[in-house]
Write a protein that holds these residues in place. Structure first.
Motif, PDB file in Angstrom:
ATOM      1  N   HIS A  29      -3.673 -35.091  42.774  1.00  0.00           N
ATOM      2  CA  HIS A  29      -3.673 -36.010  43.911  1.00  0.00           C
ATOM      3  C   HIS A  29      -3.971 -35.296  45.230  1.00  0.00           C
ATOM      4  CE1 HIS A  29      -2.619 -39.447  46.386  1.00  0.00           C
ATOM      5  NE2 HIS A  29      -1.827 -38.671  47.097  1.00  0.00           N
ATOM      6  N   LEU A  30      -3.724 -33.973  45.278  1.00  0.00           N
ATOM      7  CA  LEU A  30      -4.043 -33.213  46.498  1.00  0.00           C
ATOM      8  C   LEU A  30      -5.515 -33.361  46.874  1.00  0.00           C
ATOM      9  CD1 LEU A  30      -2.127 -29.857  45.863  1.00  0.00           C
ATOM     10  CD2 LEU A  30      -1.597 -31.560  47.611  1.00  0.00           C
ATOM     11  N   PHE A  31      -6.380 -33.455  45.851  1.00  0.00           N
ATOM     12  CA  PHE A  31      -7.820 -33.471  46.096  1.00  0.00           C
ATOM     13  C   PHE A  31      -8.467 -34.808  45.744  1.00  0.00           C
ATOM     14  CE2 PHE A  31      -6.445 -29.219  44.686  1.00  0.00           C
ATOM     15  CZ  PHE A  31      -6.630 -28.531  45.875  1.00  0.00           C
ATOM     16  N   ASP A  32      -7.753 -35.639  44.991  1.00  0.00           N
ATOM     17  CA  ASP A  32      -8.328 -36.915  44.557  1.00  0.00           C
ATOM     18  C   ASP A  32      -7.554 -38.052  45.208  1.00  0.00           C
ATOM     19  OD1 ASP A  32      -9.685 -38.895  43.325  1.00  0.00           O
ATOM     20  OD2 ASP A  32      -9.120 -38.377  41.277  1.00  0.00           O
ATOM     21  N   ASN A  33      -7.909 -38.342  46.458  1.00  0.00           N
ATOM     22  CA  ASN A  33      -7.246 -39.416  47.191  1.00  0.00           C
ATOM     23  C   ASN A  33      -8.243 -40.064  48.139  1.00  0.00           C
ATOM     24  OD1 ASN A  33      -7.124 -37.814  49.773  1.00  0.00           O
ATOM     25  ND2 ASN A  33      -5.806 -36.520  48.488  1.00  0.00           N
ATOM     26  N   VAL A  34      -7.794 -41.013  48.924  1.00  0.00           N
ATOM     27  CA  VAL A  34      -8.697 -41.748  49.827  1.00  0.00           C
ATOM     28  C   VAL A  34      -9.353 -40.813  50.831  1.00  0.00           C
ATOM     29  CG1 VAL A  34      -8.831 -43.616  51.517  1.00  0.00           C
ATOM     30  CG2 VAL A  34      -7.294 -43.820  49.574  1.00  0.00           C
ATOM     31  N   ALA A  35      -8.639 -39.760  51.235  1.00  0.00           N
ATOM     32  CA  ALA A  35      -9.200 -38.816  52.213  1.00  0.00           C
ATOM     33  C   ALA A  35     -10.431 -38.108  51.659  1.00  0.00           C
ATOM     34  CB  ALA A  35      -8.139 -37.793  52.616  1.00  0.00           C
ATOM     35  N   THR A  36     -10.503 -37.995  50.320  1.00  0.00           N
ATOM     36  CA  THR A  36     -11.668 -37.362  49.688  1.00  0.00           C
ATOM     37  C   THR A  36     -12.942 -38.118  50.046  1.00  0.00           C
ATOM     38  OG1 THR A  36     -10.316 -36.600  47.841  1.00  0.00           O
ATOM     39  CG2 THR A  36     -12.684 -36.689  47.478  1.00  0.00           C
ATOM     40  N   LEU A  37     -12.874 -39.438  49.967  1.00  0.00           N
ATOM     41  CA  LEU A  37     -14.038 -40.261  50.310  1.00  0.00           C
ATOM     42  C   LEU A  37     -14.422 -40.067  51.771  1.00  0.00           C
ATOM     43  CD1 LEU A  37     -16.110 -42.494  49.839  1.00  0.00           C
ATOM     44  CD2 LEU A  37     -14.285 -44.169  50.217  1.00  0.00           C
ATOM     45  N   PHE A  38     -13.431 -40.091  52.646  1.00  0.00           N
ATOM     46  CA  PHE A  38     -13.711 -39.897  54.065  1.00  0.00           C
ATOM     47  C   PHE A  38     -14.351 -38.536  54.311  1.00  0.00           C
ATOM     48  CE2 PHE A  38     -12.145 -37.738  57.902  1.00  0.00           C
ATOM     49  CZ  PHE A  38     -12.782 -38.482  58.874  1.00  0.00           C
ATOM     50  N   PHE A  67     -21.900 -38.843  43.707  1.00  0.00           N
ATOM     51  CA  PHE A  67     -21.659 -38.857  42.259  1.00  0.00           C
ATOM     52  C   PHE A  67     -20.288 -38.288  41.915  1.00  0.00           C
ATOM     53  CE2 PHE A  67     -26.077 -39.884  41.774  1.00  0.00           C
ATOM     54  CZ  PHE A  67     -26.169 -40.478  40.526  1.00  0.00           C
ATOM     55  N   ILE A  68     -19.836 -37.253  42.651  1.00  0.00           N
ATOM     56  CA  ILE A  68     -18.507 -36.695  42.390  1.00  0.00           C
ATOM     57  C   ILE A  68     -17.421 -37.727  42.658  1.00  0.00           C
ATOM     58  CG2 ILE A  68     -16.802 -35.030  43.273  1.00  0.00           C
ATOM     59  CD1 ILE A  68     -19.130 -33.035  43.591  1.00  0.00           C
ATOM     60  N   VAL A  69     -17.525 -38.414  43.803  1.00  0.00           N
ATOM     61  CA  VAL A  69     -16.532 -39.441  44.130  1.00  0.00           C
ATOM     62  C   VAL A  69     -16.572 -40.563  43.089  1.00  0.00           C
ATOM     63  CG1 VAL A  69     -15.842 -41.185  45.818  1.00  0.00           C
ATOM     64  CG2 VAL A  69     -16.544 -38.917  46.594  1.00  0.00           C
ATOM     65  N   ALA A  70     -17.784 -40.945  42.649  1.00  0.00           N
ATOM     66  CA  ALA A  70     -17.925 -42.073  41.729  1.00  0.00           C
ATOM     67  C   ALA A  70     -17.526 -41.719  40.299  1.00  0.00           C
ATOM     68  CB  ALA A  70     -19.365 -42.589  41.762  1.00  0.00           C
ATOM     69  N   PHE A  71     -18.023 -40.591  39.781  1.00  0.00           N
ATOM     70  CA  PHE A  71     -17.871 -40.305  38.354  1.00  0.00           C
ATOM     71  C   PHE A  71     -16.847 -39.224  38.028  1.00  0.00           C
ATOM     72  CE2 PHE A  71     -22.020 -42.380  38.414  1.00  0.00           C
ATOM     73  CZ  PHE A  71     -21.906 -43.228  37.331  1.00  0.00           C
ATOM     74  N   ALA A  80     -22.775 -49.113  42.469  1.00  0.00           N
ATOM     75  CA  ALA A  80     -22.866 -49.746  43.793  1.00  0.00           C
ATOM     76  C   ALA A  80     -22.349 -48.812  44.873  1.00  0.00           C
ATOM     77  CB  ALA A  80     -22.057 -51.048  43.794  1.00  0.00           C
ATOM     78  N   PHE A  81     -21.249 -48.096  44.561  1.00  0.00           N
ATOM     79  CA  PHE A  81     -20.697 -47.146  45.536  1.00  0.00           C
ATOM     80  C   PHE A  81     -21.706 -46.054  45.879  1.00  0.00           C
ATOM     81  CE2 PHE A  81     -18.776 -42.980  46.196  1.00  0.00           C
ATOM     82  CZ  PHE A  81     -18.063 -43.211  47.361  1.00  0.00           C
ATOM     83  N   ILE A  82     -22.360 -45.513  44.831  1.00  0.00           N
ATOM     84  CA  ILE A  82     -23.346 -44.437  45.055  1.00  0.00           C
ATOM     85  C   ILE A  82     -24.462 -44.927  45.973  1.00  0.00           C
ATOM     86  CG2 ILE A  82     -25.133 -43.050  43.935  1.00  0.00           C
ATOM     87  CD1 ILE A  82     -23.236 -42.854  41.508  1.00  0.00           C
ATOM     88  N   ILE A  83     -24.988 -46.108  45.679  1.00  0.00           N
ATOM     89  CA  ILE A  83     -26.093 -46.657  46.483  1.00  0.00           C
ATOM     90  C   ILE A  83     -25.649 -46.889  47.931  1.00  0.00           C
ATOM     91  CG2 ILE A  83     -27.590 -48.664  46.786  1.00  0.00           C
ATOM     92  CD1 ILE A  83     -27.585 -48.892  43.680  1.00  0.00           C
TER      93      ILE A  83
END
Length: 870
Positions: free
Chosen positions: A332-341, A703-707, A791-794
């Motif tokens: 969770h340290l690296f896989d959270n909403v802040a990752t997308l931002f 792709f990292i965020v999506a897959f 859709a997210f990737i696009i």
């Protein structure tokens, strides 16, 4: 006669005393007047090629003297070890002004009268970071113009001995050395100091440092710039200070100066990325306890009751989900909403970095007199090796002169060999990566069996899971393979580039750069691409697993996602590369120099001359700067291509670069011979490589965020499948795990033991349960998640690219004030030159010179009017 012999002996002894007195730290000939611009060294060994080498040296040195250079030889008896001859070279005024015109060197014509920039309001805040003015700007700013022998009185020549800086002088002498012939062998004309160094005729060729780095020169005619650079720039305690770029450029030349300017600017920009990345990491740290997924995994009533299917065939046992409690919390340290931002932020940051660097580069081009720098003067000239190896000639359609050329058939053969070699080595990397994947697959079962059956590992079994143990050991093994392949390929790349016989210096550097970058790109990033985009994606499901080579079962991701493994891989390779790079750059040269200086420390210092001290240092080499750029560009890839998996990557890079600047400056100032000065108005082909990586980074992070991360499945569950309005994410773990009936296991997959007689086990996927009519087929939720990922990737790519292009359009490449200054300087320079020509015409008219007609007078005034209009 006897009195005459005594007098001669007295003179000889007096000369030796004078030499020894001069040799302590002198950079002048024995007369103390003529500056040493270059030094050649050789060992007069009596082997089978002794006579041939002697002939080459005689011919070469004779041709140097014919070219106007002055030589002075130090006998081997005067050297510290009694074996080495030193040939000191001085370029007199006539030679300097001749080649200054050939090389289009710009020199001062008038002091700059353009008002300085308005003071920055933050200057008082940034004062602790500033260096003294005399260090930052060691000499006044001048308007400059290309040197012309016919207009010497136009330039500000106060003293002929200091008019051309030492870096200009060594550049001119090096130009002569690289083109000076030394005879004909095997029917071919041979020339150039590089070839003489390769065949052992000379052992070294280098310009001198101006003093020892730890103290100023005793000679008042020396500037002691090396000492200033060491005290104000190369010491680590000055890490928070700005770099004296003007002094670096003056001492080492523009090519090295532009590298340190780029590295310093890159480090400054990293500070912003590091701060934002640290904030994102802290967000993940402070919200660990609020993460519903890890709460459910750790809950004995939920995760403790979920029985997971074995992670390998036959030898692995069924396991409870809560055994991965700690790893899911760390994920969770690296896989959270802040990752997308942060992924979106870095896509914009990289554009800001590249655009602002273009502006900084434009400013440096103006300040360093590189605006009208003609690359062909240095980069587009034929390489001496090309001229020597290409015996056939044809007419140049532009110059209408006969030039050597390489036949098309020979070029094609060489390119085919080169391409096949590069392809072979890239295939070798891919093969080694597959070998590491096989290692991961093969040892996973061993780690799983060991950790389940060893009581001593029970206390750390929550943190050190079989997945993590496999990932860490595979990452370390991969790093070792990367270093070994790099070591061999560096030599192969230089060999095949030499074999291609590139026509120009620019062509040579560009070809070598693309070969090395392609190789290192695949070498360093292939393992990260595997973990990010392939691991856990083609696993199959219990009873229908997919196998590599029909033998090893493909790896599965941790129930908390694969992102933590990508983070582990990235950290080990990136940190390992940086540590190993600093060891290679700093410690290895220091040990080599210490070993070479052991004997010298036993001798009086006044017998250890300046040219001997520099001779014992390491050679920076023509490709020294190339490796520095390559190291930083590979690092740039780590912090952009995969930054969505590791927000702390920019912080690691920032700390490394703060050290890197001081390590590079320390080794250049203290451990290496002074490099030959060279001009460069940009970072060259590296700019295009950085632009390409910036565009690719948007795609890879999307792709990292999506897959790779678990963010999209969580969002789909949150908005479409959650049944608890008070706690929308509760039940997510149970929803993300499918059910498998143990009795459906084929013999190949079924565990040897089932002591608790479990009936079902769970696995990470979205498939129908065994009692459904579409047994083990993908559910509709799987297709919803896949559509959401695409859709997210696009959307992410389009948003980031639109912002990137808008930012790039908004920021002009050249600052407005620099454009104005360039125009102002061009106008004033042309005005000065035209006024000079007008005065000369007037003098000739007054003297009755018939050649100075009224038409010439009118034409000159016309050029001045045109200059004003422009």
């Amino acid at each position: 006669q006897q009195s005459g012999r005594k007098y001669n002996l007295f003179l000889k002894r007096r000369l030796m005393i004078d030499k020894r007195h001069q040799s302590k730290d002198s950079i002048f000939f024995r007369d103390g007047v003529r500056r040493i611009d270059f030094v050649l060294s050789y060992v007069d060994d009596l082997n089978k090629e002794w006579e041939k080498k002697l002939e080459r040296r005689k011919e070469f040195e004779s041709n140097l003297q014919k070219a106007g250079l002055e030589l002075e030889t130090e006998d081997k008896k005067e050297s510290e070890d009694g074996k080495i001859f030193f040939v000191k070279i001085h370029a007199p005024w006539e030679v300097l002004i001749t080649y200054a015109e050939v090389l289009n060197i710009k020199v001062p014509i008038r002091e700059n009268d353009i008002p300085p920039m308005v003071e920055n309001p933050l200057d008082c805040v940034l004062f602790p970071l500033r260096l003294p003015e005399k260090v930052m700007h060691p000499e006044p700013d001048y308007f400059t113009a290309p040197f012309s022998k016919d207009k010497q009185e136009l330039y500000l020549i106060n003293d002929e001995s200091t008019f051309f800086s030492p870096s200009m002088r060594n550049r001119i002498v090096n130009y002569i050395l690289t083109r000076c012939p030394y005879g004909t062998e095997e029917g071919k004309k041979k020339f150039g100091i590089k070839r003489l160094l390769n065949n052992g005729t000379y052992t070294a060729a280098y310009p001198l440092h101006d003093c020892q780095y730890w103290k100023k020169a005793s000679d008042p005619n020396c500037d002691s710039e090396r000492y200033t650079l060491y005290m104000e720039w190369a010491r680590f305690l000055r890490f928070y200070k700005e770099q004296p770029l003007v002094l670096i450029r003056k001492y080492y030349g523009e090519k090295i100066g532009i590298y340190f300017a780029w590295l310093g600017f890159y480090t400054e920009m990293l500070f912003l990325a590091a701060v934002v990345g640290l904030i994102c990491f802290l967000y993940g740290l402070f919200t660990m306890d609020e993460n519903m997924s890890s709460k459910e995994i750790c809950d004995p009533a939920i995760g403790g009751e979920i029985i997971m299917c074995p992670l390998c065939d036959r030898d692995c046992e069924y396991w409870r989900l809560n055994t991965t409690c700690e790893s899911s919390q760390y994920s969770h340290l690296f896989d959270n909403v802040a990752t997308l931002f942060f992924a979106i932020f870095m896509g914009i940051w990289v554009t800001l970095f590249l655009e602002f660097w273009k502006r900084r580069q434009a400013r440096l081009k103006y300040e360093w007199d590189l605006v009208d720098f003609e690359e062909e003067q240095q980069q587009l000239q034929l390489r001496p090796e090309y001229e020597a190896k290409c015996t056939q000639k044809k007419k140049n359609p532009v110059t209408q002169e006969m030039e050597p050329y390489l036949p098309l058939t020979s070029q094609a053969v060489r390119f085919c060999i080169s391409g096949a070699t590069v392809l072979f080595w890239v295939s070798l990397i891919i093969a080694s990566m597959i070998a590491v994947i096989v290692y991961r697959l093969a040892v996973y079962a061993a780690f799983a069996s060991l950790m389940e059956n060893t009581q001593t590992l029970q206390p750390i079994s929550g943190v050190l899971t079989p997945q993590l143990a496999t990932s860490v050991t595979a990452s370390c093994l991969n790093f070792v393979i990367i270093m070994i392949l790099n070591f061999f390929y560096e030599r192969i790349a230089i060999w095949i580039t030499d074999m291609e016989i590139p026509r120009t210096h620019m062509e040579y550097e560009n070809r070598l750069t693309m070969k090395m970058f392609l190789f290192q790109f695949v070498n360093y990033y292939s393992s990260c691409f595997y973990v990010a985009f392939f691991k856990g994606k083609f696993v199959g499901y219990p009873g229908a697993y997919t196998y590599m080579f029909n033998r090893w079962r493909n790896e599965e991701c941790d129930p908390a996602g694969c992102l933590i493994e990508l983070t582990t891989q990235l950290t080990i390779v990136m940190a390992g590369k940086q540590i190993w790079g600093n060891i290679q750059e700093a410690i290895v040269p220091w040990i080599c120099n210490w070993w070479g200086r052991r004997k010298a420390r036993n001798n009086p210092e006044n017998l250890y001359s300046r040219w001997e001290q520099d001779h014992d240092l390491q050679t920076f080499g023509a490709l020294g700067l190339f490796y520095e750029y390559l190291e930083m560009v590979i690092q740039f890839g780590f912090i952009t291509l995969f930054v969505a998996s590791f927000p702390l990557a920019p912080l690691l890079a920032l700390m490394n670069n703060i050290l890197e600047i001081r390590v590079d400056s320390w080794k250049l100032t203290t451990q290496y011979r002074r490099p030959v000065a060279a001009k460069a108005h940009s970072i060259g082909v590296w700019q295009e490589i950085l632009n390409g990586m910036a565009i690719l980074s948007v795609v890879t992070n999307a792709f990292i965020v999506a897959f790779t991360s678990d963010m999209i499945p969580r969002l789909v569950y949150y908005y479409a499948y959650s049944e608890n309005e008070d706690s929308p994410m509760s039940g997510y773990i149970n929803n993300s795990l499918s059910v498998f009936l143990i009795s459906d296991f084929p013999e190949r997959n079924e565990p040897k033991e089932n002591p608790e007689n479990f009936v079902i086990c769970r696995y990470r996927d979205y498939r129908y349960p065994p009692d459904h009519e579409k047994k083990y087929l993908h559910t509709m939720q799987f297709w919803h998640i896949l559509a959401a990922k695409l859709a997210f990737i696009i959307i992410m790519e389009h948003v980031v690219f639109i912002v990137k292009f808008f930012v790039a359009w908004m920021i002009p490449d050249v600052p407005a004030d620099v454009k104005a200054k360039i125009k102002r300087e061009k106008y004033l320079t042309q005005k000065i030159l035209h006024e000079y020509e007008l005065e000369k015409l007037k003098e000739r008219l007054c003297q009755g010179d018939k050649r100075a007609t009224e038409k010439e007078f009118i034409a000159t005034e016309g050029r001045m009017e045109l200059s004003r209009a422009m």
